[in-house]
Scaffold this motif. Structure first.
Motif, short mmCIF file in Angstrom:
data_model
loop_
_atom_site.label_atom_id
_atom_site.label_comp_id
_atom_site.label_asym_id
_atom_site.label_seq_id
_atom_site.Cartn_x
_atom_site.Cartn_y
_atom_site.Cartn_z
N TYR A 315 9.54 7.09 -4.63
CA TYR A 315 9.97 8.37 -6.35
C TYR A 315 8.63 7.72 -7.03
N ARG A 316 8.00 8.20 -7.86
CA ARG A 316 6.16 7.90 -8.39
C ARG A 316 6.79 8.42 -10.18
N ASP A 317 6.42 7.23 -10.92
CA ASP A 317 6.80 7.54 -12.39
C ASP A 317 5.13 7.84 -12.88
N ALA A 318 5.49 8.71 -13.53
CA ALA A 318 3.68 9.62 -13.57
C ALA A 318 2.98 8.53 -14.88
N GLY A 319 1.66 8.37 -14.02
CA GLY A 319 0.83 7.48 -14.71
C GLY A 319 0.51 5.75 -14.32
N THR A 320 1.69 5.37 -12.99
CA THR A 320 2.11 4.05 -13.44
C THR A 320 1.52 4.29 -11.50
N PRO A 321 0.96 3.63 -11.30
CA PRO A 321 -0.01 3.45 -9.55
C PRO A 321 0.99 3.00 -8.49
N GLY A 322 1.88 2.06 -9.13
CA GLY A 322 2.30 1.46 -8.33
C GLY A 322 4.30 1.95 -7.26
N TYR A 323 4.42 1.93 -6.86
CA TYR A 323 5.77 2.80 -6.03
C TYR A 323 6.55 1.76 -4.88
N TYR A 324 7.71 2.47 -4.87
CA TYR A 324 7.98 1.58 -3.40
C TYR A 324 8.02 2.97 -2.67
N GLY A 325 7.20 2.39 -1.27
CA GLY A 325 6.96 3.57 -0.30
C GLY A 325 8.25 3.65 1.01
N TYR A 326 8.36 3.75 1.93
CA TYR A 326 9.36 3.12 2.88
C TYR A 326 9.27 2.43 3.02
N GLY A 327 10.69 1.14 2.48
CA GLY A 327 9.90 -0.25 3.48
C GLY A 327 9.16 -1.09 2.44
N PHE A 328 8.22 -0.81 1.91
CA PHE A 328 7.31 -1.50 1.13
C PHE A 328 7.08 -1.38 -0.48
N TYR A 329 6.41 -2.44 -0.91
CA TYR A 329 6.37 -2.06 -2.39
C TYR A 329 4.49 -1.41 -1.97
N ALA A 330 3.81 -0.23 -2.57
CA ALA A 330 2.96 0.28 -2.43
C ALA A 330 1.87 -0.25 -3.81
N PHE A 331 0.68 0.30 -3.63
CA PHE A 331 -0.47 0.35 -5.30
C PHE A 331 -1.38 1.97 -4.80
N GLU A 332 -1.19 2.38 -5.33
CA GLU A 332 -2.51 3.69 -5.28
C GLU A 332 -3.34 4.18 -6.46
N GLN A 333 -4.61 4.49 -6.11
CA GLN A 333 -5.09 4.59 -6.48
C GLN A 333 -6.33 5.70 -6.03
N GLY A 334 -7.09 7.04 -6.84
CA GLY A 334 -7.56 7.77 -6.33
C GLY A 334 -7.22 9.13 -5.01
N GLY A 335 -5.89 8.52 -5.69
CA GLY A 335 -5.39 9.62 -4.53
C GLY A 335 -5.00 9.22 -3.00
N ARG A 336 -4.54 7.72 -2.52
CA ARG A 336 -4.85 7.11 -2.21
C ARG A 336 -4.10 5.75 -1.88
N THR A 337 -3.58 5.19 -1.02
CA THR A 337 -2.84 4.21 -0.97
C THR A 337 -3.62 2.80 -0.70
N ARG A 338 -3.74 2.35 -1.77
CA ARG A 338 -4.32 0.68 -0.80
C ARG A 338 -4.23 -0.40 -0.66
N ALA A 339 -2.97 -0.94 -0.90
CA ALA A 339 -2.51 -2.07 -0.65
C ALA A 339 -0.81 -1.28 -0.37
N ILE A 340 -0.26 -2.30 0.37
CA ILE A 340 1.43 -2.11 0.43
C ILE A 340 1.39 -3.75 0.56
N TRP A 341 2.84 -4.72 0.52
CA TRP A 341 3.40 -5.40 -0.17
C TRP A 341 4.57 -5.51 0.18
N HIS A 342 5.47 -6.88 0.00
CA HIS A 342 6.16 -7.05 0.29
C HIS A 342 6.95 -8.54 -0.49
N GLY A 343 7.48 -9.25 -1.49
CA GLY A 343 7.87 -10.44 -1.59
C GLY A 343 9.50 -10.57 -0.70
N GLY A 344 9.94 -11.92 -0.74
CA GLY A 344 10.99 -11.83 -0.29
C GLY A 344 11.79 -13.35 -1.03
#
Length: 390
Positions: A315-344
């Protein structure tokens, strides 16, 4: 020997000398980076008052740098190592998502399958908020609208009672789901995002119903064995050998904050790790986390096109570059996902793993204490250190 033969031998000798020099240079660089990483962790552990702290860095060229500082057990004075096990908390959700997507590749599950297809025969399903509208993709991306049993007062009370009566905190998956049945939905499925361990418990139940296999069997067969992740262990017993002791801080605000002091007692965990199951449920090391995340990002766990689907989900919030994909958090910029991560988080332990998709740098860190400790910030400091060195 001909002139050609002598010249060829000379080339081989020179090549051998060059390789030896290159290996020595590589070893020198590895030593330097390891020392710098150790110093960084020593300073960070002192700043956050963590008994132990460790990290692994997987360079874009495949070079692995590891370091560990402090102690694995304060009472015994056991040194922290890079190989001793720690509960990885919710970093295990990425493994769960990978197994689910492998079943999608097999045609056993579809992302748009309603969970009712697999779970409607459960005694509690009729009371599951939004149950008939929840799809598999909603569980993967935390967009089901379900509450989280970990935050439920009933779960807190039941866990506290188990501890007060001398038992380990222990619940079966169906028991965990029951804690959210009367809490309603935060939103209609697919129309928002709220992080919920309960959603991933449901995903585990779907995986097992669709495959007719246990989740841990599938994980071992489809992920751990192919990637040689021998130090990732399913948490299938209260007695987990070769695990660092974890320390719950007094300012921990989670519902399990009643459990103060060491997480291990007489070789057994006070919270039965089997309770976490597909909410996490793995004993890990930083090396294993970076190895898995690198392989996932490279399309070596699921197919590249499947991983692209995991990146595109969420789910994407308008104007927010961060989101949760399928199994990880992600950072989106310039039309592509630049980083993925997860904490525990697991009572007494914290974990973090991230992939810089532009450079290919993968970093994981773990501490045997919880509370207000930002492992993401430590990972950022490690990233800066590597950038300066490289």
């Amino acid at each position: 020997m001909t002139r050609f033969g002598r010249a060829f031998r000379a080339v081989l000798v020179m090549a051998g000398v060059f390789c030896a020099v290159q290996i020595a240079a590589d070893n020198e660089e590895w030593d330097r980076l390891t020392r710098k990483l150790t110093t960084l962790l020593e300073n960070a552990a002192a700043d956050v008052d963590s008994p132990g702290l460790r990290a692994a860095v997987l360079m874009p060229d495949g070079q692995l740098i590891e370091a560990a500082v402090g102690v694995a057990d304060k009472r015994l004075g056991t040194p922290m190592t890079t190989s001793i096990g720690m509960p990885g908390g919710s970093t295990g959700k990425t493994f769960v998502a990978a197994v689910a997507m492998l079943l999608v590749e097999d045609g056993l599950i579809a992302l748009d399958d309603p969970v009712s297809k697999w779970l409607s025969d459960r005694a509690w399903f009729a009371k599951l908020p939004g149950g008939k509208k929840i799809l598999v993709r909603h569980l993967l991306e935390h967009s089901s609208g379900l509450a989280d049993h970990v935050d439920d007062p009933g779960f807190t009370a039941a866990a506290a009672w188990q501890r007060l009566t001398g038992r380990a905190v222990s619940f079966e998956p169906d028991e965990l789901v029951r804690f959210v049945l009367d809490r309603g939905s935060a939103f209609e499925p697919g129309e928002g995002m709220t992080y919920t361990d309960t959603g991933y418990i449901l995903l585990g139940l779907v995986i097992e119903a669709a495959s007719g296999r246990s989740y841990y069997e599938l994980l071992q067969e489809r992920v751990l064995d192919p990637l040689a992740l021998q130090d990732v262990r399913p948490a299938i017993s209260r007695t987990m050998p070769d695990v660092a002791n974890g320390y719950v801080t007094r300012n921990t605000t989670t519902t399990l904050a009643q459990i103060a002091g060491p997480t291990l007692r007489n070789g057994k965990m006070k919270i039965d790790p089997r309770t976490e199951w597909t909410g996490g449920g793995l004993i890990t090391t930083p090396k294993m986390l970076v190895t898995f995340f690198k392989a996932l990002n490279a399309g070596q766990v699921v197919r590249p096109e499947t991983f692209a689907t995991m990146l595109a989900g969420g789910y994407r919030d308008a104007g927010t570059p961060g989101y949760y994909g399928y199994g990880f958090y992600a950072f989106e910029q310039g039309g592509r996902t630049r980083a993925i991560w997860h904490g525990g988080w697991y009572p007494g332990y914290l974990s973090w793993v991230s992939v810089d998709r532009d450079s290919g740098l993968v970093i994981a860190a773990q501490a045997n204490r919880d509370g207000e400790l930002d492992l993401g910030a430590i990972a950022s400091a490690i990233r800066s250190m590597v950038a300066v060195e490289r």
